[in-house]
Design an enzyme around this catalytic site. Structure first.
Site, PDB file in Angstrom:
ATOM      1  N   GLY A  60       0.797  -1.214   0.000  1.00  0.00           N
ATOM      2  CA  GLY A  60       0.000   0.000   0.000  1.00  0.00           C
ATOM      3  C   GLY A  60       0.828   1.261   0.000  1.00  0.00           C
ATOM      4  N   ASN A 108      -9.082   4.357   3.613  1.00  0.00           N
ATOM      5  CA  ASN A 108      -8.785   4.474   2.188  1.00  0.00           C
ATOM      6  C   ASN A 108      -9.820   3.701   1.376  1.00  0.00           C
ATOM      7  OD1 ASN A 108      -7.570   2.159   0.338  1.00  0.00           O
ATOM      8  ND2 ASN A 108      -7.015   1.655   2.454  1.00  0.00           N
ATOM      9  N   ARG A 109     -10.109   4.235   0.218  1.00  0.00           N
ATOM     10  CA  ARG A 109     -10.908   3.520  -0.781  1.00  0.00           C
ATOM     11  C   ARG A 109     -10.230   3.699  -2.143  1.00  0.00           C
ATOM     12  NH1 ARG A 109     -14.694   7.634   1.035  1.00  0.00           N
ATOM     13  NH2 ARG A 109     -14.762   9.414  -0.412  1.00  0.00           N
ATOM     14  N   PHE A 112      -6.981  -0.251  -5.672  1.00  0.00           N
ATOM     15  CA  PHE A 112      -5.895  -0.838  -6.460  1.00  0.00           C
ATOM     16  C   PHE A 112      -5.411   0.116  -7.558  1.00  0.00           C
ATOM     17  CE2 PHE A 112      -7.076  -5.628  -5.750  1.00  0.00           C
ATOM     18  CZ  PHE A 112      -6.684  -5.526  -4.441  1.00  0.00           C
ATOM     19  N   ASN A 137       2.700  -7.895  -3.910  1.00  0.00           N
ATOM     20  CA  ASN A 137       1.283  -8.119  -3.647  1.00  0.00           C
ATOM     21  C   ASN A 137       0.524  -7.957  -4.953  1.00  0.00           C
ATOM     22  OD1 ASN A 137      -1.528  -7.242  -2.954  1.00  0.00           O
ATOM     23  ND2 ASN A 137      -0.795  -7.411  -0.847  1.00  0.00           N
ATOM     24  N   ASN A 168      -3.781 -11.106  -2.844  1.00  0.00           N
ATOM     25  CA  ASN A 168      -4.608 -10.176  -2.083  1.00  0.00           C
ATOM     26  C   ASN A 168      -6.072 -10.311  -2.500  1.00  0.00           C
ATOM     27  OD1 ASN A 168      -5.778  -8.084  -0.693  1.00  0.00           O
ATOM     28  ND2 ASN A 168      -4.496  -6.474  -1.551  1.00  0.00           N
ATOM     29  N   SER A 171      -9.003  -6.851  -0.032  1.00  0.00           N
ATOM     30  CA  SER A 171      -9.282  -5.422  -0.091  1.00  0.00           C
ATOM     31  C   SER A 171     -10.788  -5.203  -0.164  1.00  0.00           C
ATOM     32  CB  SER A 171      -8.625  -4.792  -1.320  1.00  0.00           C
ATOM     33  OG  SER A 171      -9.098  -3.466  -1.493  1.00  0.00           O
ATOM     34  N   ASN A 173     -12.123  -2.509  -1.291  1.00  0.00           N
ATOM     35  CA  ASN A 173     -12.360  -1.404  -2.213  1.00  0.00           C
ATOM     36  C   ASN A 173     -12.514  -1.814  -3.677  1.00  0.00           C
ATOM     37  OD1 ASN A 173     -12.168   0.538  -0.078  1.00  0.00           O
ATOM     38  ND2 ASN A 173      -9.950   0.250  -0.113  1.00  0.00           N
ATOM     39  N   THR A 174     -12.479  -3.114  -3.947  1.00  0.00           N
ATOM     40  CA  THR A 174     -12.814  -3.645  -5.261  1.00  0.00           C
ATOM     41  C   THR A 174     -14.062  -4.494  -5.075  1.00  0.00           C
ATOM     42  OG1 THR A 174     -10.509  -3.683  -6.011  1.00  0.00           O
ATOM     43  CG2 THR A 174     -12.061  -5.096  -7.172  1.00  0.00           C
ATOM     44  N   LYS A 207      -3.411 -13.053   1.700  1.00  0.00           N
ATOM     45  CA  LYS A 207      -3.806 -11.964   2.598  1.00  0.00           C
ATOM     46  C   LYS A 207      -5.310 -11.980   2.780  1.00  0.00           C
ATOM     47  CE  LYS A 207      -2.861  -7.159   3.743  1.00  0.00           C
ATOM     48  NZ  LYS A 207      -2.031  -5.986   3.438  1.00  0.00           N
ATOM     49  N   ASN A 236      -6.090  -7.502   6.475  1.00  0.00           N
ATOM     50  CA  ASN A 236      -6.229  -6.259   5.714  1.00  0.00           C
ATOM     51  C   ASN A 236      -7.069  -5.261   6.511  1.00  0.00           C
ATOM     52  OD1 ASN A 236      -6.304  -4.419   3.490  1.00  0.00           O
ATOM     53  ND2 ASN A 236      -6.218  -6.136   2.066  1.00  0.00           N
ATOM     54  N   TYR A 307       2.105  -0.036   8.254  1.00  0.00           N
ATOM     55  CA  TYR A 307       2.095   1.039   7.275  1.00  0.00           C
ATOM     56  C   TYR A 307       1.533   2.308   7.908  1.00  0.00           C
ATOM     57  CZ  TYR A 307       0.560   3.796   3.167  1.00  0.00           C
ATOM     58  OH  TYR A 307       0.297   4.795   2.262  1.00  0.00           O
TER      59      TYR A 307
END
Length: 344
Positions: A60, A108-109, A112, A137, A168, A171, A173-174, A207, A236, A307
């Site tokens: 990220g 966060n959004r 990718f 990743n 991964n 996430s 956000n997908t 992940k 995540n 992170y």
């Protein structure tokens, strides 16, 4: 980076994503150098890879593999670049990255956003891997008609330049990506990954999300073990929302940092129980100091990643946590990190 306390107020004057790009640009100007020395007690081996310290940089930060070796120079034992997808993609509309200062978190959004695997490959092929482990990743493009095929393509494309590959599927956000954690989909995915994996290819890490229902860790571990997954990264970002103080608390996306810590620790313990220590685990989510890292290691993590804490404390955090872990090992009477894993 001793100047970070001076740099941070300037960075925080910018919106979060612009500050991130400025940070990457600044780090790119630094030549890779020999990382600080660490006690031998911090050395550990996971999936056949040797790590100078168990403290890594999570995916990220360096999405496009621009500063992997520089980040190793700051004292990270390993760096995970990405997420990279087969084709470049812009990600979600801006603004899409938000600091939660009062909560020491981030939402966060991003979706990718990256320049694609060929672009990252061109930079990674120049990396020496002299100062630590660089993993990649990989993810699927949002508009892909066959996401499993995207992962298989990513394994084929990035294996030559990765010390390990992270699949991964966690996430938020997908849209629909986390459905690949379902048993049938995960079986199909890991079968395709293994077919794409070269005979002497890099280890495969998986992940997972922290937002799992009862029994799901057992199911994921069972499938992962059946397909020879080398390690599981837990976890995540979360779509759940514990009480938050920041004005950005209502933003959609994945929450990371301090507010994620209890959920990520709980998930790690569940995966440790499910695996019985037979699959190495990597703890991530809300790790901000040596005590946090030590707690994850005692709960079953062979390695840890961070992170968000670096956003607030700078890249020197890796060195501070590593030395703190070495002191804790000595104080508790452990000869090395591996001896302490899962001893809570």
């Amino acid at each position: 980076m001793r100047l970070y306390p001076l740099f941070r107020p300037l960075a925080f004057m910018l919106d979060a994503e612009r500050a991130h790009r400025a940070t990457i640009a600044a780090v790119k100007l630094l030549p890779p150098r020999r990382p600080p020395d660490f006690p031998a007690s911090l050395r550990t081996t996971v999936a056949g890879l040797e790590f100078r310290t168990p403290v890594g940089l999570a995916a990220g930060f360096d999405k496009d593999a621009e500063v992997a070796e520089q980040m190793l120079s700051f004292g990270f034992g390993f760096v995970e670049v990405g997420t990279v997808t087969p084709r470049p993609q812009e990600g979600n509309p801006k603004p899409r990255l938000f600091r939660l200062r009062e909560d020491a978190g981030v939402i966060n959004r991003l979706g990718f956003n990256n320049r694609g695997q060929p672009s990252a490959y061109g930079r990674l092929i120049e990396c020496t891997h002299m100062h630590g482990v660089i993993g990649v990743n990989i993810g699927a493009n949002k508009d892909s008609a066959d996401r499993i095929a995207d992962y298989a393509a990513g394994v084929r494309a990035m294996s030559p330049v990765a010390r390990y590959l992270t699949i991964n599927i966690s996430s938020p956000n997908t849209p629909g990506l986390r459905q690949l954690q379902d048993e049938g989909a995960l079986n199909a995915l890991l079968s395709a990954v293994n077919e794409a994996r070269r005979a002497k290819g890099p280890p495969i890490f998986l992940k997972v999300a922290p937002d799992l229902g009862e029994g799901e860790p057992d199911q994921i571990v069972r499938v992962a073990m059946n397909h020879g997954v080398d390690a599981i990264i837990v976890a995540n970002t979360t779509v759940s929302r514990p009480p938050l103080s920041s004005r950005h608390a209502g933003e959609q996306g994945g929450l990371s940092g301090k507010p994620l810590k209890p959920l990520a620790l709980k998930a790690l313990r569940e995966f440790r129980q499910a695996s019985g220590g037979e699959v190495p685990l990597i703890g991530v989510g809300g790790i901000a100091n040596a005590d946090d890292a030590w707690e994850r290691i005692r709960a079953g993590a062979s390695l840890v990643q961070l992170y968000t804490a670096m956003v607030y404390d700078g890249p020197g955090i890796a060195r501070r946590i590593a030395h703190g872990l070495a002191e804790r090992l000595k104080r508790e009477g452990f000869a090395n990190i591996a001896e302490a894993v899962g001893t809570e």
